[in-house]
Write an enzyme that holds these catalytic residues in place. Structure first.
Site, PDB file in Angstrom:
ATOM      1  N   HIS A  37      -5.367   2.247  -5.995  1.00 36.46           N
ATOM      2  CA  HIS A  37      -4.785   3.254  -5.094  1.00 36.46           C
ATOM      3  C   HIS A  37      -5.875   3.882  -4.212  1.00 36.46           C
ATOM      4  O   HIS A  37      -6.103   5.096  -4.259  1.00 36.46           O
ATOM      5  CB  HIS A  37      -4.030   4.326  -5.889  1.00 36.46           C
ATOM      6  CG  HIS A  37      -2.996   5.049  -5.075  1.00 36.46           C
ATOM      7  ND1 HIS A  37      -1.800   5.478  -5.585  1.00 36.46           N
ATOM      8  CD2 HIS A  37      -2.985   5.426  -3.772  1.00 36.46           C
ATOM      9  CE1 HIS A  37      -1.104   6.086  -4.640  1.00 36.46           C
ATOM     10  NE2 HIS A  37      -1.806   6.064  -3.531  1.00 36.46           N
ATOM     11  N   THR A  77       0.851  -1.202   0.000  1.00 34.26           N
ATOM     12  CA  THR A  77       0.000   0.000   0.000  1.00 34.26           C
ATOM     13  C   THR A  77       0.885   1.250   0.000  1.00 34.26           C
ATOM     14  O   THR A  77       0.415   2.339   0.286  1.00 34.26           O
ATOM     15  CB  THR A  77      -0.905   0.048   1.255  1.00 34.26           C
ATOM     16  OG1 THR A  77      -0.077  -0.067   2.420  1.00 34.26           O
ATOM     17  CG2 THR A  77      -1.938  -1.048   1.246  1.00 34.26           C
ATOM     18  N   ALA A  78       2.188   1.070  -0.305  1.00 31.77           N
ATOM     19  CA  ALA A  78       3.134   2.190  -0.232  1.00 31.77           C
ATOM     20  C   ALA A  78       3.298   2.823  -1.611  1.00 31.77           C
ATOM     21  O   ALA A  78       2.606   3.802  -1.943  1.00 31.77           O
ATOM     22  CB  ALA A  78       4.462   1.698   0.342  1.00 31.77           C
ATOM     23  N   ARG A  79       4.175   2.262  -2.421  1.00 33.27           N
ATOM     24  CA  ARG A  79       4.367   2.716  -3.793  1.00 33.27           C
ATOM     25  C   ARG A  79       4.794   1.510  -4.645  1.00 33.27           C
ATOM     26  O   ARG A  79       5.575   0.668  -4.184  1.00 33.27           O
ATOM     27  CB  ARG A  79       5.450   3.788  -3.891  1.00 33.27           C
ATOM     28  CG  ARG A  79       5.055   5.165  -3.401  1.00 33.27           C
ATOM     29  CD  ARG A  79       4.036   5.854  -4.326  1.00 33.27           C
ATOM     30  NE  ARG A  79       3.700   7.197  -3.875  1.00 33.27           N
ATOM     31  CZ  ARG A  79       2.664   7.506  -3.078  1.00 33.27           C
ATOM     32  NH1 ARG A  79       1.859   6.576  -2.649  1.00 33.27           N
ATOM     33  NH2 ARG A  79       2.435   8.763  -2.745  1.00 33.27           N
ATOM     34  N   GLU A 107       1.353   3.589 -12.427  1.00 32.93           N
ATOM     35  CA  GLU A 107      -0.117   3.580 -12.403  1.00 32.93           C
ATOM     36  C   GLU A 107      -0.685   4.817 -13.089  1.00 32.93           C
ATOM     37  O   GLU A 107      -0.062   5.867 -13.042  1.00 32.93           O
ATOM     38  CB  GLU A 107      -0.636   3.456 -10.950  1.00 32.93           C
ATOM     39  CG  GLU A 107      -0.182   4.555 -10.007  1.00 32.93           C
ATOM     40  CD  GLU A 107      -0.566   4.268  -8.539  1.00 32.93           C
ATOM     41  OE1 GLU A 107      -0.360   3.145  -8.061  1.00 32.93           O
ATOM     42  OE2 GLU A 107      -1.064   5.208  -7.903  1.00 32.93           O
ATOM     43  N   GLY A 138      -5.878   3.752  -0.863  1.00 33.09           N
ATOM     44  CA  GLY A 138      -5.375   3.908   0.506  1.00 33.09           C
ATOM     45  C   GLY A 138      -6.074   4.978   1.328  1.00 33.09           C
ATOM     46  O   GLY A 138      -6.546   4.712   2.425  1.00 33.09           O
ATOM     47  N   SER A 139      -6.140   6.179   0.811  1.00 29.72           N
ATOM     48  CA  SER A 139      -6.695   7.279   1.615  1.00 29.72           C
ATOM     49  C   SER A 139      -8.117   7.650   1.198  1.00 29.72           C
ATOM     50  O   SER A 139      -8.638   8.688   1.599  1.00 29.72           O
ATOM     51  CB  SER A 139      -5.789   8.505   1.491  1.00 29.72           C
ATOM     52  OG  SER A 139      -5.758   8.942   0.145  1.00 29.72           O
TER      53      SER A 139
HETATM   54  C1  8YV Z   1      -3.109   9.649  -1.836  1.00 28.13           C
HETATM   55  C2  8YV Z   1      -0.948   8.452  -1.135  1.00 28.13           C
HETATM   56  O1  8YV Z   1      -4.445   9.416  -1.902  1.00 28.13           O
HETATM   57  O2  8YV Z   1      -0.770  10.291   0.316  1.00 28.13           O
HETATM   58  C3  8YV Z   1      -0.204   9.496  -0.400  1.00 28.13           C
HETATM   59  O3  8YV Z   1       1.041   9.509  -0.528  1.00 28.13           O
HETATM   60  O4  8YV Z   1      -0.386   7.567  -1.653  1.00 28.13           O
HETATM   61  C4  8YV Z   1      -2.446   8.418  -1.245  1.00 28.13           C
HETATM   62  O5  8YV Z   1      -2.997   8.022  -0.065  1.00 28.13           O
HETATM   63  C5  8YV Z   1      -2.643   9.974  -3.209  1.00 28.13           C
HETATM   64  O6  8YV Z   1      -1.297  10.107  -3.256  1.00 28.13           O
HETATM   65  C6  8YV Z   1      -3.389  11.178  -3.719  1.00 28.13           C
HETATM   66  O7  8YV Z   1      -2.620  12.340  -3.822  1.00 28.13           O
END
Ligand code: 8YV
Length: 318
Positions: free
Chosen positions: A284, A235-237, A266, A286-287
């Site tokens: 993606h 879930t990182a990169r 991606e 994650g957030s």
């Molecule tokens: C973001 C993320 O949603 O914050 C980060 O670094 O990888 C994600 O959770 C995404 O990058 C949107 O800008």
């Protein structure tokens, strides 16, 4: 004197855009179309609120109008920004730590469960109308309780994942640049090298930023150190893994499964992933909760407000 102006590169949650517009003359992107380099650098604004999908490499940073003082990224990751070029130009860069920790750790836990319990395969079976009924041996997965979770990168998100995983009966091992204080470790076992962590990781979760040092960290040699039948969670990169090596290991069974929320290049992920039944693939996410994305936007605006009002921004990266 004209007030400072703000460019927001992508469409953000309503509450964030409303606050921005009420505070500064703001250029929005209502179509949410990715901006070209020419568009990113065309506007004589004082602040840019950008996203991880906008590439602020040295060329873009050098082309920014001299008026631009702050780049607030709507992300905790800053690998899309050439920080050296920003520093050289005197451009302040801020990010959004903390507010996305829980949401991202939730997605990591979700992927652990989904990959181990074959949720993607089950979902596809039902949706394809091919489920002919319960059988005693159908889609048997990996029992999570009692297994060892190796966390590579024990920062905020790694620790939040450890907290969740303990409740599922996983034993926590980790590697980090430095060992955590005992009260933060909460029984997790520290490994001074990534190799030592890999050897005990029934499930390996990557929770470290993308840097030159972590690029393709998980290559064929290191995958070979994982126990046979291990599960990979990212879930990182995407840059942290060698895609060819991961796909080969998922094909051979050395990796039993993978749960991936992030991909190199991606959204154009390696096509090899899409045909693998044992890979759970998310775009993606994650957030991606309303609360988290709103909090990220508010944090980015807090940083912009601080710079434009002559104060230190709370989340300054350079
Ligand atoms: C973001 C993320 O949603 O914050 C980060 O670094 O990888 C994600 O959770 C995404 O990058 C949107 O800008």
């Amino acid at each position: 004197m004209t007030p400072p102006r703000l460019l927001i590169t992508r469409t953000l949650p309503d509450a964030v855009e409303q606050r921005a517009v009420a505070t500064w003359p703001t250029r929005l992107n209502p179509d949410d179309r990715p901006l070209t380099v020419a568009e990113l650098t065309a506007h004589p604004v004082e602040a840019i609120l950008g996203c991880a999908v906008d590439r602020f490499d040295a060329n873009v940073i050098q082309r920014l109008p001299p008026s631009v003082r702050v780049l607030a990224t709507f992300s905790v990751g800053v690998d899309h920004i050439d920080l050296g070029a920003a520093k050289a130009r005197g451009l302040i860069v801020t990010n959004t730590p903390d507010v996305l920790t829980d949401a991202t750790a939730d997605i990591a836990m979700l992927l652990i469960l989904a990959a181990c319990r074959r949720a993607g395969e089950g979902e596809r079976l039902v949706r394809a109308n091919q489920w002919t009924g319960w059988t005693p041996t159908q889609l048997m997965g990996i029992h999570v309780a009692g297994r060892r979770l190796g966390i590579y990168g024990m920062g905020r998100i790694g620790q939040a994942l450890a907290h969740r995983a303990r409740a599922f009966g996983l034993a926590i091992h980790y590697h980090n640049r430095s060992r955590l204080p005992l009260d933060q470790e909460q029984g997790a076992i520290y490994h001074p090298t990534v190799e030592s962590l890999l050897a005990v990781s029934d499930i390996l979760s990557l929770n470290a930023p993308a840097t030159p040092a972590t690029d393709r960290l998980l290559n064929a040699e290191r995958i070979a150190l994982l126990p046979r039948g291990a599960v990979l969670i990212n879930t990182a990169r995407g840059a942290l893994v060698d895609d060819e090596a991961v796909i080969a290991a998922l094909t051979s069974g050395h990796l039993a499964a993978a749960g991936l929320d992030v991909f190199r290049g991606e959204p154009a992920l390696h096509p090899g992933y899409c045909t693998l039944e044992n890979a759970v693939l998310l775009p993606h996410l994650g957030s991606a909760t309303v609360d988290t994305r709103t909090a990220m936007g508010m944090k980015a605006l807090d940083n912009i407000d601080a710079v434009l009002l002559g104060r230190d921004p709370p989340d300054r990266v350079v």
